[in-house]
Design a protein around this motif. Structure first.
Motif, short mmCIF file in Angstrom:
data_model
loop_
_atom_site.label_atom_id
_atom_site.label_comp_id
_atom_site.label_asym_id
_atom_site.label_seq_id
_atom_site.Cartn_x
_atom_site.Cartn_y
_atom_site.Cartn_z
N GLN A 44 20.42 -37.00 -28.95
CA GLN A 44 19.06 -36.43 -28.99
C GLN A 44 18.42 -36.49 -27.60
O GLN A 44 18.73 -37.37 -26.81
CB GLN A 44 18.18 -37.20 -29.97
CG GLN A 44 18.62 -37.10 -31.41
CD GLN A 44 18.54 -35.70 -31.94
OE1 GLN A 44 17.54 -35.00 -31.76
NE2 GLN A 44 19.60 -35.26 -32.61
N HIS A 45 17.52 -35.56 -27.38
CA HIS A 45 16.72 -35.59 -26.16
C HIS A 45 15.22 -35.54 -26.47
O HIS A 45 14.40 -35.48 -25.57
CB HIS A 45 17.10 -34.44 -25.21
CG HIS A 45 16.82 -33.08 -25.76
ND1 HIS A 45 17.68 -32.42 -26.60
CD2 HIS A 45 15.76 -32.26 -25.59
CE1 HIS A 45 17.18 -31.25 -26.92
NE2 HIS A 45 16.00 -31.12 -26.33
N ALA A 87 24.98 -32.67 -19.41
CA ALA A 87 23.98 -31.72 -19.91
C ALA A 87 22.94 -32.44 -20.78
O ALA A 87 21.74 -32.15 -20.68
CB ALA A 87 24.66 -30.61 -20.70
N LEU A 88 23.37 -33.38 -21.62
CA LEU A 88 22.44 -34.14 -22.46
C LEU A 88 21.51 -34.98 -21.61
O LEU A 88 20.30 -35.03 -21.86
CB LEU A 88 23.21 -35.02 -23.45
CG LEU A 88 22.37 -35.90 -24.37
CD1 LEU A 88 21.39 -35.07 -25.21
CD2 LEU A 88 23.28 -36.73 -25.27
N GLU A 90 20.58 -34.38 -18.61
CA GLU A 90 19.65 -33.46 -17.96
C GLU A 90 18.52 -33.08 -18.93
O GLU A 90 17.34 -33.04 -18.54
CB GLU A 90 20.37 -32.20 -17.49
CG GLU A 90 19.45 -31.21 -16.80
CD GLU A 90 20.15 -29.96 -16.30
OE1 GLU A 90 19.50 -29.18 -15.59
OE2 GLU A 90 21.34 -29.75 -16.62
N ARG A 91 18.85 -32.81 -20.20
CA ARG A 91 17.82 -32.49 -21.19
C ARG A 91 16.88 -33.67 -21.39
O ARG A 91 15.67 -33.49 -21.59
CB ARG A 91 18.47 -32.07 -22.52
CG ARG A 91 19.15 -30.71 -22.46
CD ARG A 91 19.53 -30.16 -23.82
NE ARG A 91 20.40 -31.03 -24.60
CZ ARG A 91 21.74 -31.05 -24.54
NH1 ARG A 91 22.36 -30.25 -23.68
NH2 ARG A 91 22.44 -31.86 -25.31
N ARG A 92 17.40 -34.89 -21.34
CA ARG A 92 16.55 -36.07 -21.47
C ARG A 92 15.59 -36.20 -20.29
O ARG A 92 14.41 -36.49 -20.47
CB ARG A 92 17.42 -37.33 -21.62
CG ARG A 92 18.10 -37.39 -22.97
CD ARG A 92 19.06 -38.54 -23.11
NE ARG A 92 19.59 -38.58 -24.48
CZ ARG A 92 20.58 -39.34 -24.88
NH1 ARG A 92 21.18 -40.17 -24.02
NH2 ARG A 92 20.99 -39.30 -26.13
N THR A 94 14.52 -33.82 -18.46
CA THR A 94 13.56 -32.72 -18.59
C THR A 94 12.51 -33.05 -19.64
O THR A 94 11.32 -32.78 -19.45
CB THR A 94 14.30 -31.41 -18.94
OG1 THR A 94 15.19 -31.11 -17.85
CG2 THR A 94 13.33 -30.26 -19.14
N ALA A 95 12.92 -33.65 -20.76
CA ALA A 95 11.96 -34.02 -21.81
C ALA A 95 10.92 -34.99 -21.27
O ALA A 95 9.71 -34.85 -21.53
CB ALA A 95 12.69 -34.64 -23.00
N GLU A 98 8.65 -33.14 -18.64
CA GLU A 98 7.71 -32.23 -19.30
C GLU A 98 6.58 -33.01 -19.97
O GLU A 98 5.43 -32.57 -19.95
CB GLU A 98 8.44 -31.35 -20.31
CG GLU A 98 9.27 -30.26 -19.66
CD GLU A 98 10.07 -29.42 -20.64
OE1 GLU A 98 10.13 -29.76 -21.85
OE2 GLU A 98 10.66 -28.42 -20.19
N TRP A 114 20.38 -36.95 -13.25
CA TRP A 114 21.05 -37.22 -14.52
C TRP A 114 22.49 -37.58 -14.22
O TRP A 114 23.13 -37.04 -13.34
CB TRP A 114 20.95 -36.03 -15.48
CG TRP A 114 21.12 -34.70 -14.84
CD1 TRP A 114 22.30 -34.01 -14.69
CD2 TRP A 114 20.10 -33.89 -14.25
NE1 TRP A 114 22.07 -32.82 -14.04
CE2 TRP A 114 20.73 -32.72 -13.76
CE3 TRP A 114 18.74 -34.04 -14.09
CZ2 TRP A 114 20.03 -31.70 -13.12
CZ3 TRP A 114 18.05 -33.01 -13.45
CH2 TRP A 114 18.69 -31.87 -12.98
#
Length: 139
Positions: A44-45, A87-88, A90-92, A94-95, A98, A114
């Protein structure tokens, strides 16, 4: 034209004490943010309520102390491929960025990185260790 600077000793002591207090306060904040991490569930992110509470405290301190830079370093456990974990993470990152941005922290203050599973905080051999590795560290 000569200019004489006259400072009384009491005022100088006050200035020195104020400076020391400010340095200690900033050092304490710096130490607190260096030890801050937000954690994620498996694969999860999305930010949990606990993660948001941690970030809210950091946001308050960043604004109060006028902090100019925040390093976000995102990580995963080792349960997927290297490519997927990068990739995960990076999404974390970014979360987190943001969320900080939506709460008044300028993106220009953030430096995101990341690392996937490359920098574990704990052993991936246990459930608890994996939980500690699914994180974004803030400094």
């Amino acid at each position: 034209m000569a200019f004489k600077l006259h400072l009384n000793l009491g005022f100088m002591k006050h200035l020195l004490a104020t400076g020391i207090f400010l340095l200690c306060t900033l050092a304490t904040f710096s130490q607190n943010i260096k030890n801050s991490s937000v954690h994620f569930e498996v694969d999860q992110h999305f930010l949990s309520q606990e993660a948001k509470s941690t970030l809210d405290a950091i946001i308050e301190d960043v604004k109060y102390y006028h902090i100019d830079a925040i390093q976000l370093s995102a990580h995963t456990d080792h349960d997927a491929s290297d490519q997927y974990n990068i990739a995960l993470s990076e999404r974390r990152a970014t979360a987190v960025s943001e969320y900080l941005s939506s709460n008044g922290i300028s993106v220009s203050k953030m430096n995101k990185s990341w690392h996937g599973e490359d920098r574990p905080k704990a052993s991936n051999a246990t459930k608890q260790g994996k939980q500690l590795n699914r994180r974004v560290d803030l400094r």
